[in-house]
Write a protein that holds these residues in place. Structure first.
Motif, mmCIF file in Angstrom:
data_model
loop_
_atom_site.group_PDB
_atom_site.id
_atom_site.type_symbol
_atom_site.label_atom_id
_atom_site.label_comp_id
_atom_site.label_asym_id
_atom_site.label_seq_id
_atom_site.Cartn_x
_atom_site.Cartn_y
_atom_site.Cartn_z
ATOM 1 N N GLY A 223 0.806 -1.212 0.000
ATOM 2 C CA GLY A 223 0.000 0.000 0.000
ATOM 3 C C GLY A 223 0.838 1.260 0.000
ATOM 4 O O GLY A 223 2.064 1.224 -0.082
ATOM 5 N N LEU A 224 0.157 2.394 0.095
ATOM 6 C CA LEU A 224 0.831 3.691 0.101
ATOM 7 C C LEU A 224 1.649 3.881 1.375
ATOM 8 O O LEU A 224 1.302 3.356 2.436
ATOM 9 N N VAL A 225 2.727 4.650 1.266
ATOM 10 C CA VAL A 225 3.508 5.022 2.437
ATOM 11 C C VAL A 225 2.747 6.109 3.188
ATOM 12 O O VAL A 225 2.429 7.164 2.624
ATOM 13 N N ARG A 226 2.439 5.855 4.454
ATOM 14 C CA ARG A 226 1.673 6.790 5.265
ATOM 15 C C ARG A 226 2.558 7.701 6.109
ATOM 16 O O ARG A 226 2.239 8.862 6.334
ATOM 17 N N CYS A 227 3.664 7.168 6.602
ATOM 18 C CA CYS A 227 4.554 7.983 7.424
ATOM 19 C C CYS A 227 5.963 7.421 7.407
ATOM 20 O O CYS A 227 6.167 6.211 7.204
ATOM 21 N N ILE A 228 6.918 8.310 7.568
ATOM 22 C CA ILE A 228 8.328 7.928 7.639
ATOM 23 C C ILE A 228 8.988 8.725 8.761
ATOM 24 O O ILE A 228 8.547 9.821 9.110
ATOM 25 N N ASP A 229 10.034 8.150 9.329
ATOM 26 C CA ASP A 229 10.825 8.861 10.338
ATOM 27 C C ASP A 229 12.240 8.326 10.285
ATOM 28 O O ASP A 229 12.464 7.159 9.921
ATOM 29 N N THR A 230 13.193 9.175 10.644
ATOM 30 C CA THR A 230 14.606 8.788 10.561
ATOM 31 C C THR A 230 15.217 8.756 11.953
ATOM 32 O O THR A 230 14.804 9.500 12.854
ATOM 33 N N VAL A 237 15.899 4.581 8.275
ATOM 34 C CA VAL A 237 14.605 5.188 8.010
ATOM 35 C C VAL A 237 13.535 4.122 8.232
ATOM 36 O O VAL A 237 13.640 3.012 7.695
ATOM 37 N N THR A 238 12.531 4.446 9.028
ATOM 38 C CA THR A 238 11.390 3.543 9.203
ATOM 39 C C THR A 238 10.243 4.048 8.324
ATOM 40 O O THR A 238 9.973 5.247 8.250
ATOM 41 N N VAL A 239 9.587 3.093 7.664
ATOM 42 C CA VAL A 239 8.541 3.420 6.695
ATOM 43 C C VAL A 239 7.291 2.629 7.051
ATOM 44 O O VAL A 239 7.346 1.404 7.191
ATOM 45 N N ALA A 240 6.158 3.314 7.197
ATOM 46 C CA ALA A 240 4.898 2.646 7.510
ATOM 47 C C ALA A 240 3.948 2.768 6.333
ATOM 48 O O ALA A 240 3.769 3.852 5.766
ATOM 49 N N LEU A 249 14.910 0.721 6.537
ATOM 50 C CA LEU A 249 15.883 0.804 5.457
ATOM 51 C C LEU A 249 17.167 1.447 5.954
ATOM 52 O O LEU A 249 17.136 2.414 6.724
ATOM 53 N N ASP A 250 18.312 0.901 5.518
ATOM 54 C CA ASP A 250 19.623 1.471 5.815
ATOM 55 C C ASP A 250 19.946 2.492 4.728
ATOM 56 O O ASP A 250 20.078 2.148 3.558
ATOM 57 N N MET A 270 4.072 7.302 13.451
ATOM 58 C CA MET A 270 5.294 6.585 13.820
ATOM 59 C C MET A 270 6.341 7.602 14.247
ATOM 60 O O MET A 270 6.497 8.655 13.629
ATOM 61 N N LYS A 271 7.047 7.307 15.328
ATOM 62 C CA LYS A 271 8.045 8.230 15.850
ATOM 63 C C LYS A 271 9.273 7.452 16.313
ATOM 64 O O LYS A 271 9.167 6.514 17.101
#
Length: 378
Positions: A223-230, A237-240, A249-250, A270-271
């Protein structure tokens, strides 16, 4: 709250803000408590600079707190109302000196606001400047501490300078998929991370204001990426995704370290926390803490009884917000953390809560609503 033992210079106080060449750190409030006298010797009322009502109560309480009392104590006292957006506020970003903040809205504008201690809590404040270069609803705004540039997104990324109030560059959208999420990487990085509709992370280097490279974070079905945080060091990087799938992801290699589905419902927020852990919330009404190393659940934060769509961190405390207009505070990122919840009253906040930002130096909350209003509460 920012505390100091250094005296406030009279001229700085009279100007209403700290002199950039003085040793006194910028803060909201101290300057406004000083009554000034004209050099002619005649005393002026100048009541605009006198703290009254809620502002006076706030500062009397804050100044009386001991240095050891660092808790976030949400009392739901209205300090200021920021008026100017005509539609739902989608994102708020506070600049690190807490003298200014940026907001974006479905009304296709991004606004720069000034934070000052003034009035009795009922003051309505207008924006300092409006960026009106967007053609569609703006859903995200971020700020690069390294380059001192702001970036906003309506599916196309716009870069602009909030200090000279001018646009820098609009990235070409014809050659790239629409952007769904945008965030800045922590200093000293000069990069932005943009997630697109084809589940790709694209990196923008603000030194050249252009896309440099990209990494795929899903092979389909997530599905679509809803939120990301580094992470704080910018390494991970975390991707939800909308399906509830989370990927890590590295950024140095582009390798996906892990992908799993921790939630039954869509991930709402996501935090990144620290030490290889991050916090996520979803429609399944859970707020969970995860380990990046083994992709396993560490524990669930107890307390919320409805989906949490906003998460902010204040030191070790977790501040949450829900569409039912509830502000929650977990005392720590721990399975045994105490939890308190406060429902926003209609006299302090009207509309539905859409976005939230913490001012950690002054222990305040900026809350955006679906009616375009932003309120500052303590």
């Amino acid at each position: 709250m920012m505390r100091t033992t250094k005296p406030i210079r009279l001229q700085d106080a009279a100007n209403g803000f700290s002199n950039p060449h003085s040793d006194f750190p910028p803060s909201i409030g101290f300057a406004t408590t000083v009554d000034i006298t004209k050099y002619t010797g005649s005393r002026m009322d100048n009541t605009q600079r006198h703290l009254r009502g809620n502002w006076l109560a706030y500062w009397e309480h804050e100044i009386g707190r001991s240095e050891q009392d660092a808790r976030f104590n949400f009392k739901q006292i209205k300090l200021q109302t920021f008026m100017g957006h005509t539609n739902s506020v989608k994102s708020i970003h506070v600049l690190n000196n807490e003298n200014s903040f940026i907001s974006c809205s479905k009304d296709k504008t991004v606004k720069l606001w000034s934070l000052r201690s003034q009035g009795d809590g009922n003051t309505h404040v207008s924006s300092q400047w409006t960026y009106a270069g967007h053609k569609k609803s703006v859903f995200g705004v971020t700020f690069s501490d390294s380059m001192r540039y702001a970036a906003s997104c309506d599916s196309t990324v716009h870069v602009w300078d909030p200090f000279i109030c001018a646009g820098v560059k609009q990235l070409d959208s014809l050659r790239h998929s629409p952007v769904t999420v945008l965030t800045a990487m922590a200093a000293p990085s000069t990069q932005l991370v943009a997630a697109t509709t084809d589940a790709t992370l694209k990196f923008i280097d603000l030194r050249i204001c252009n896309y440099t490279h990209e990494f795929k974070v899903s092979m389909g079905g997530a599905g679509l990426v809803r939120c990301i945080d580094t992470s704080g060091d910018g390494r991970l990087v975390t991707v939800a995704h909308s399906s509830g799938v989370i990927s890590v992801l590295d950024t140095r290699t582009g390798h996906l370290l892990s992908t799993w589905k921790p939630h039954e419902g869509e991930v709402l927020c996501m935090k990144w926390y620290k030490d290889g852990t991050f916090i996520s919330s979803a429609l399944d009404q859970t707020v969970s803490v995860w380990s990046v190393d083994d992709s396993k659940l560490k524990f669930t934060l107890r307390g919320p009884t409805e989906p949490v769509h906003l998460i902010c961190l204040y030191g070790e405390e977790v501040i949450t917000g829900t569409t039912a207009n509830r502000i929650g505070v977990h005392t720590s990122v721990s399975p045994t953390a105490s939890f308190s919840s406060t429902r926003l009253r209609s006299d302090t906040f009207r509309g539905v809560l859409t976005t939230m930002a913490v001012l950690p130096l002054n222990r305040l909350l900026l809350l955006g609503a679906d009616n375009g209003t932003i309120r500052l509460l303590c």
